[in-house]
Write an enzyme that holds these catalytic residues in place. Structure first.
Site, PDB file in Angstrom:
ATOM      1  N   ASP A  23       0.871  -1.169   0.000  1.00 43.27           N
ATOM      2  CA  ASP A  23       0.000   0.000   0.000  1.00 43.27           C
ATOM      3  C   ASP A  23       0.914   1.227   0.000  1.00 43.27           C
ATOM      4  OD1 ASP A  23      -2.284   1.630   0.314  1.00 43.27           O
ATOM      5  OD2 ASP A  23      -1.947   1.668   2.480  1.00 43.27           O
ATOM      6  N   ARG A  24       0.416   2.385  -0.403  1.00 39.13           N
ATOM      7  CA  ARG A  24       1.276   3.575  -0.430  1.00 39.13           C
ATOM      8  C   ARG A  24       1.130   4.398   0.852  1.00 39.13           C
ATOM      9  NH1 ARG A  24       0.246   8.569  -4.334  1.00 39.13           N
ATOM     10  NH2 ARG A  24      -0.579   9.380  -2.380  1.00 39.13           N
ATOM     11  N   ASP A  25       0.012   5.122   0.975  1.00 39.13           N
ATOM     12  CA  ASP A  25      -0.160   6.023   2.116  1.00 39.13           C
ATOM     13  C   ASP A  25      -0.249   5.213   3.418  1.00 39.13           C
ATOM     14  OD1 ASP A  25      -0.309   8.060   0.184  1.00 39.13           O
ATOM     15  OD2 ASP A  25      -2.487   7.856   0.038  1.00 39.13           O
ATOM     16  N   HIS A  42     -10.995   5.233  -8.643  1.00 42.20           N
ATOM     17  CA  HIS A  42     -12.465   5.198  -8.758  1.00 42.20           C
ATOM     18  C   HIS A  42     -13.186   5.460  -7.435  1.00 42.20           C
ATOM     19  CE1 HIS A  42     -10.900   2.284 -11.927  1.00 42.20           C
ATOM     20  NE2 HIS A  42     -11.306   3.355 -12.579  1.00 42.20           N
ATOM     21  N   CYS A  96     -16.195   0.021  -9.244  1.00 41.85           N
ATOM     22  CA  CYS A  96     -15.151  -0.686 -10.007  1.00 41.85           C
ATOM     23  C   CYS A  96     -14.841  -2.021  -9.333  1.00 41.85           C
ATOM     24  CB  CYS A  96     -13.881   0.163 -10.073  1.00 41.85           C
ATOM     25  SG  CYS A  96     -13.023   0.284  -8.485  1.00 41.85           S
ATOM     26  N   ARG A 114     -10.864  -1.243  -6.541  1.00 39.32           N
ATOM     27  CA  ARG A 114     -10.683  -0.576  -5.256  1.00 39.32           C
ATOM     28  C   ARG A 114     -10.571  -1.610  -4.137  1.00 39.32           C
ATOM     29  NH1 ARG A 114     -11.085   4.172  -2.498  1.00 39.32           N
ATOM     30  NH2 ARG A 114     -12.086   4.049  -0.466  1.00 39.32           N
ATOM     31  N   LYS A 115      -9.448  -1.587  -3.393  1.00 40.85           N
ATOM     32  CA  LYS A 115      -9.302  -2.508  -2.265  1.00 40.85           C
ATOM     33  C   LYS A 115     -10.448  -2.270  -1.284  1.00 40.85           C
ATOM     34  CE  LYS A 115      -5.273  -0.711  -1.664  1.00 40.85           C
ATOM     35  NZ  LYS A 115      -4.009  -0.240  -1.060  1.00 40.85           N
ATOM     36  N   ASP A 154      -1.665  -0.740   5.817  1.00 42.12           N
ATOM     37  CA  ASP A 154      -1.981  -0.183   7.135  1.00 42.12           C
ATOM     38  C   ASP A 154      -3.486  -0.144   7.398  1.00 42.12           C
ATOM     39  OD1 ASP A 154      -2.500   1.893   5.292  1.00 42.12           O
ATOM     40  OD2 ASP A 154      -2.344   3.363   6.906  1.00 42.12           O
TER      41      ASP A 154
END
Ligand code: ZN
Length: 174
Positions: free
Chosen positions: A9-11, A95, A100, A103-104, A129
């Site tokens: 994950d990024r953020d 999205h 969609c 999207r997780k 996280d």
């Protein structure tokens, strides 16, 4: 040896999260956590494919554009590569919730990776996280690592990407 992937994950994993209900909209707002480049380089050196899978609903909401997101990712890659770290791919879901299949906690971004790379899910990981990261990883069938103090049902929990990577590499030699 099978190919293996670490999905990040990024953020909240790579960089500090935005304020509640806000998004990282510009490179100015992007702040790496300490040790991230070193951690990613360790995965590169251990022959993991490293992919980011990130929900960025702020695009659907008109708070930022896909060009803004791509510009942040260009800068992020540049910065990482100065430290010798490399991201193989970045998958973005821009999205709105419920519109969609990427999207997780859905698994569309993982399937996008599967269309590019051949890998063994049993040797692969999702590091995130939030609960949606862990649910997505489980649904897709990789091992899950939560960087959180909350009670998610992840396979392993720790405090940072550095710790997560050390765990992955330690499991790898078993
Ligand atoms: Zn999507």
């Amino acid at each position: 040896m099978p190919n293996k992937v670490v999905f990040l994950d990024r953020d909240g994993v790579i960089n500090k999260v935005a304020a509640p209900h806000d998004y990282i909209k510009t490179w100015n707002e992007f702040e790496f956590f300490d040790g991230v480049a070193t951690a990613i380089k360790k995965l590169n050196d251990a022959q993991y494919i490293v992919c980011i899978v990130t929900n960025q609903r702020g695009v659907a909401q008109g708070i930022m554009s896909m060009e803004d997101v791509n510009e942040i990712h260009k800068q992020m890659r540049c910065e990482l590569e100065l430290s010798g770290a490399h991201l193989d791919a970045i998958f973005v879901c821009p999205h709105e919730n419920g519109t969609c299949t990427c999207r997780k906690p859905q698994t569309g971004m993982f399937q996008q990776a599967e269309a590019i790379y051949q890998f063994d899910k049993n040797s692969s990981y999702m590091v995130g996280d939030s609960e949606s990261d862990i649910l997505a990883g489980k649904k897709f069938g990789v091992k899950t690592i939560a960087i959180t103090i909350k009670e998610f049902a992840a396979d392993y929990k720790c405090n940072s990407l550095c710790e997560a990577v050390n765990y992955i590499l330690q499991e790898d030699v078993k």
